[in-house]
Design a protein around this motif. Structure first.
Motif, PDB file in Angstrom:
ATOM      1  N   ALA A  86       0.805  -1.219   0.000  1.00  0.00           N
ATOM      2  CA  ALA A  86       0.000   0.000   0.000  1.00  0.00           C
ATOM      3  C   ALA A  86       0.839   1.270   0.000  1.00  0.00           C
ATOM      4  N   GLY A  87       2.165   1.123   0.126  1.00  0.00           N
ATOM      5  CA  GLY A  87       3.042   2.280   0.018  1.00  0.00           C
ATOM      6  C   GLY A  87       3.689   2.749   1.305  1.00  0.00           C
ATOM      7  N   PHE A  88       3.504   2.006   2.401  1.00  0.00           N
ATOM      8  CA  PHE A  88       4.191   2.393   3.636  1.00  0.00           C
ATOM      9  C   PHE A  88       5.689   2.179   3.452  1.00  0.00           C
ATOM     10  N   GLN A  89       6.475   3.182   3.785  1.00  0.00           N
ATOM     11  CA  GLN A  89       7.918   3.114   3.531  1.00  0.00           C
ATOM     12  C   GLN A  89       8.671   2.301   4.573  1.00  0.00           C
ATOM     13  N   THR A  90       8.214   2.367   5.828  1.00  0.00           N
ATOM     14  CA  THR A  90       8.843   1.551   6.865  1.00  0.00           C
ATOM     15  C   THR A  90       7.790   0.616   7.435  1.00  0.00           C
ATOM     16  N   VAL A  91       8.119  -0.663   7.481  1.00  0.00           N
ATOM     17  CA  VAL A  91       7.191  -1.673   7.993  1.00  0.00           C
ATOM     18  C   VAL A  91       7.996  -2.654   8.838  1.00  0.00           C
ATOM     19  N   GLU A  92       7.555  -2.870  10.072  1.00  0.00           N
ATOM     20  CA  GLU A  92       8.258  -3.814  10.928  1.00  0.00           C
ATOM     21  C   GLU A  92       7.284  -4.443  11.917  1.00  0.00           C
ATOM     22  N   THR A  93       7.709  -5.540  12.512  1.00  0.00           N
ATOM     23  CA  THR A  93       6.895  -6.184  13.546  1.00  0.00           C
ATOM     24  C   THR A  93       7.371  -5.725  14.918  1.00  0.00           C
ATOM     25  N   ILE A  94       6.425  -5.565  15.808  1.00  0.00           N
ATOM     26  CA  ILE A  94       6.710  -5.206  17.194  1.00  0.00           C
ATOM     27  C   ILE A  94       6.258  -6.370  18.059  1.00  0.00           C
ATOM     28  N   LYS A  95       7.189  -6.986  18.738  1.00  0.00           N
ATOM     29  CA  LYS A  95       6.876  -8.178  19.531  1.00  0.00           C
ATOM     30  C   LYS A  95       6.747  -7.819  21.002  1.00  0.00           C
ATOM     31  N   PRO A  96       5.605  -8.106  21.614  1.00  0.00           N
ATOM     32  CA  PRO A  96       5.464  -7.884  23.056  1.00  0.00           C
ATOM     33  C   PRO A  96       6.249  -8.943  23.823  1.00  0.00           C
ATOM     34  N   ALA A  97       6.364  -8.761  25.126  1.00  0.00           N
ATOM     35  CA  ALA A  97       7.087  -9.732  25.948  1.00  0.00           C
ATOM     36  C   ALA A  97       6.484 -11.119  25.814  1.00  0.00           C
ATOM     37  N   LYS A  98       5.161 -11.177  25.667  1.00  0.00           N
ATOM     38  CA  LYS A  98       4.484 -12.427  25.380  1.00  0.00           C
ATOM     39  C   LYS A  98       3.308 -12.109  24.475  1.00  0.00           C
ATOM     40  N   GLY A  99       2.868 -13.105  23.750  1.00  0.00           N
ATOM     41  CA  GLY A  99       1.732 -12.849  22.879  1.00  0.00           C
ATOM     42  C   GLY A  99       2.135 -12.688  21.421  1.00  0.00           C
ATOM     43  N   ILE A 100       1.227 -12.131  20.644  1.00  0.00           N
ATOM     44  CA  ILE A 100       1.316 -12.102  19.190  1.00  0.00           C
ATOM     45  C   ILE A 100       1.856 -10.759  18.714  1.00  0.00           C
ATOM     46  N   PRO A 101       2.784 -10.757  17.762  1.00  0.00           N
ATOM     47  CA  PRO A 101       3.365  -9.495  17.277  1.00  0.00           C
ATOM     48  C   PRO A 101       2.334  -8.600  16.594  1.00  0.00           C
ATOM     49  N   ALA A 102       2.618  -7.313  16.616  1.00  0.00           N
ATOM     50  CA  ALA A 102       1.863  -6.326  15.856  1.00  0.00           C
ATOM     51  C   ALA A 102       2.708  -5.862  14.684  1.00  0.00           C
ATOM     52  N   VAL A 103       2.057  -5.226  13.713  1.00  0.00           N
ATOM     53  CA  VAL A 103       2.759  -4.652  12.566  1.00  0.00           C
ATOM     54  C   VAL A 103       2.695  -3.136  12.694  1.00  0.00           C
ATOM     55  N   PHE A 104       3.854  -2.507  12.638  1.00  0.00           N
ATOM     56  CA  PHE A 104       3.992  -1.053  12.767  1.00  0.00           C
ATOM     57  C   PHE A 104       4.555  -0.509  11.470  1.00  0.00           C
ATOM     58  N   ALA A 105       3.854   0.482  10.897  1.00  0.00           N
ATOM     59  CA  ALA A 105       4.289   1.017   9.608  1.00  0.00           C
ATOM     60  C   ALA A 105       4.081   2.525   9.572  1.00  0.00           C
ATOM     61  N   THR A 106       4.930   3.207   8.829  1.00  0.00           N
ATOM     62  CA  THR A 106       4.792   4.655   8.673  1.00  0.00           C
ATOM     63  C   THR A 106       4.898   5.032   7.202  1.00  0.00           C
TER      64      THR A 106
END
Length: 511
Positions: A86-106
């Protein structure tokens, strides 16, 4: 049932003209925001209709279900790729101490303003036997009075409306234009289990820094009513707690350690009845009002302004149609429509999602269960908090001799509230007005989303739901999203996509 006849091509063109920002007012607002050629964007959305629908169908075919640990890695990877495409220039996963990662993009578009986007890439469980169409197929079918709808798990909650926002960004990309605002995306995979780690993810330094630059945060939401196409702009949402209450012979010290033949009930206590007794103390005898000690200690009553907003909403909403859509003939207490909507906004709830004990298969099996489980959700209103309510529940049970019952909290979060005079709400209302869509403002959504993470410190930004189009059946069989509308008052998929384009321009133009 909607009895509107299909709109003629001419009427549909008029509707699109109003909805998609071609009025003089839209042009004025667009010019202030440096709007690119809207016609080119609209043409791109139309040309890519099949591609956009296929993107949604592929997403539906990959269900990430946090409660089952299903498709976690695949879901993260797919969400990551959707953001990149979709055109986000930075995309990465953010992993909590436990649980399922989130996707963070700007996405830095060199704009003066930044909008936050909240996505969830997980969905609720489903039983294919309950569906009229395969829940992972995303099949498009005719629905009387509506047009063509896409049926699938996640169609309306939330992959469908999220795919509309992605389609809007693809239109900008295809036409070589930048969106008029910068974008920050945070997509989690645990919303359907109460977002237990989302606060940790949002408060990660890089995520927090990005969100604090935002003018507000939205969750895409197909908000049009199926009959008149009206939109209710919510100023918040109730909080939620999801938990299990577990009664067992082992913890209780009474009853069997394992299932017994039911003839022993004459001399052996029943954990199942013990749980039923405990449940009965949580609510009034009719089951409709919480009765936990101190439950209403921090509940804020509706303000005069909130009551006025609800009165306006009651006058514009169709009670009979809403009841028919819900499949109910009576509301609690047989109150007036306005009183019912006041209760919907103001009343915290305690709901039994499911009861499980002993044998539940075909026929009978004469056993005395050693263990019984009640799956509970609680909806919270301002100024209740998750932690305080859990503590009150435990104290209530212990005081009445049910301290042995396990309280296993799986997730939850506080209520959220946004000022109706915030720039975000003003932009939502202005976008609806330009589309010729009648709006009401309602104090809070009766459902829940983790917007409190954005509206509370340290982010402290307005947050809400926004979007056109229609969908329904969240968490239920035959969940659907409207694709091609036969009702001129309700936008189909492509027009709803253009609604997001217009909204981005409005955010850029709103002071």
């Amino acid at each position: 049932m909607d009895t509107s006849s299909p709109a003629s091509p001419a009427r549909r063109d008029v509707l699109r003209g109003a909805a998609l920002g071609t009025t003089a007012l839209a042009a004025t607002a667009a010019g202030a925001a440096g709007t690119p050629d809207t016609a080119a964007l609209r043409a791109a959305v139309k040309a890519d209709h099949d591609v956009n629908i296929k993107r949604l169908q592929d997403w539906i075919a990959l269900p990430t279900i946090a409660a089952e640990g299903r498709n976690i890695d695949q879901g993260v990877a797919h969400m990551t790729q959707l953001a990149r495409d979709a055109g986000f220039q930075t995309v990465e996963t953010i992993k909590p101490a436990k649980g399922i990662p989130a996707v963070f993009a700007t996405m830095d578009n060199g704009a003066k303003k930044t909008l936050g986007l909240y996505f969830m890439y997980d969905v609720k469980q489903f039983d294919p036997a309950e569906w009229s169409s395969p829940p992972l197929e995303g099949r498009i079918v005719d629905r009387a009075g509506m047009g063509k709808v896409l049926i699938g798990r996640g169609a309306t909650n939330q992959k469908g409306p999220e795919s509309m926002m992605l389609a809007a960004l693809h239109a900008f990309k295809k036409t070589g234009r930048k969106p008029p605002v910068n974008l920050v995306l945070i997509a989690e995979g645990e919303e359907e289990i109460g977002s237990p780690n989302f606060a940790e993810i949002v408060r990660t330094p890089k995520v927090l820094a990005a969100l604090k630059k935002c003018s507000g945060v939205i969750i895409p939401f197909p908000s049009q009513a199926p009959g008149n196409g009206n939109v209710s702009v919510n100023l918040g949402a109730k909080g939620v707690i999801e938990l299990e209450l577990v009664a067992s012979g082992e913890k209780w010290g009474r009853g069997p350690a394992k299932d017994l033949h039911s003839s022993n009930k004459a001399i052996v206590d029943s954990p199942a009845w013990h749980l039923v007794e405990a449940l009965a103390t949580l609510v009034t005898p009719d089951g409709n009002t919480p009765a936990i000690d101190g439950w209403f200690e921090h509940v804020l009553p509706l303000t005069p302004r909130e009551k006025a907003l609800i009165a306006d909403s009651a006058a514009k909403r169709d009670q009979a149609r809403e009841m028919a859509q819900m499949g109910v003939k009576k509301f609690v207490g047989d109150m007036t429509w306005q009183e019912t909507l006041e209760r919907l906004a103001a009343m915290p709830t305690i709901n039994i999602e499911g009861l499980v004990a002993g044998y539940t298969g075909p026929g009978g099996k004469t056993v005395l269960p050693a263990r019984a489980v009640a799956k509970i959700d609680m909806r919270l209103v301002p100024a209740q908090t998750k932690d305080d309510c859990v503590a009150k529940l435990k104290a209530h049970l212990a005081k009445r001799g049910f301290g042995d019952i396990e309280v296993n909290v799986s997730g939850g979060y506080d209520p959220t509230q946004t000022d109706e005079n915030s720039a975000l709400i003003k932009a939502e209302l202005a976008t609806c007005a330009r589309a010729g869509i009648q709006t009401t403002v309602y104090p809070r959504l009766a459902g829940s989303w983790p917007g409190y993470v954005f509206t509370s410190a340290p982010v402290s930004q307005p947050a809400g739901q926004f979007g056109f189009g229609h969908g329904s059946g969240a968490h239920a069989p035959d969940e659907y999203l409207l694709i091609e509308s036969s009702n001129p008052k309700v936008l189909g998929y492509d027009d709803a996509v253009m609604g997001y384009v217009d909204f981005l321009h409005q955010i850029a133009a709103t002071g």
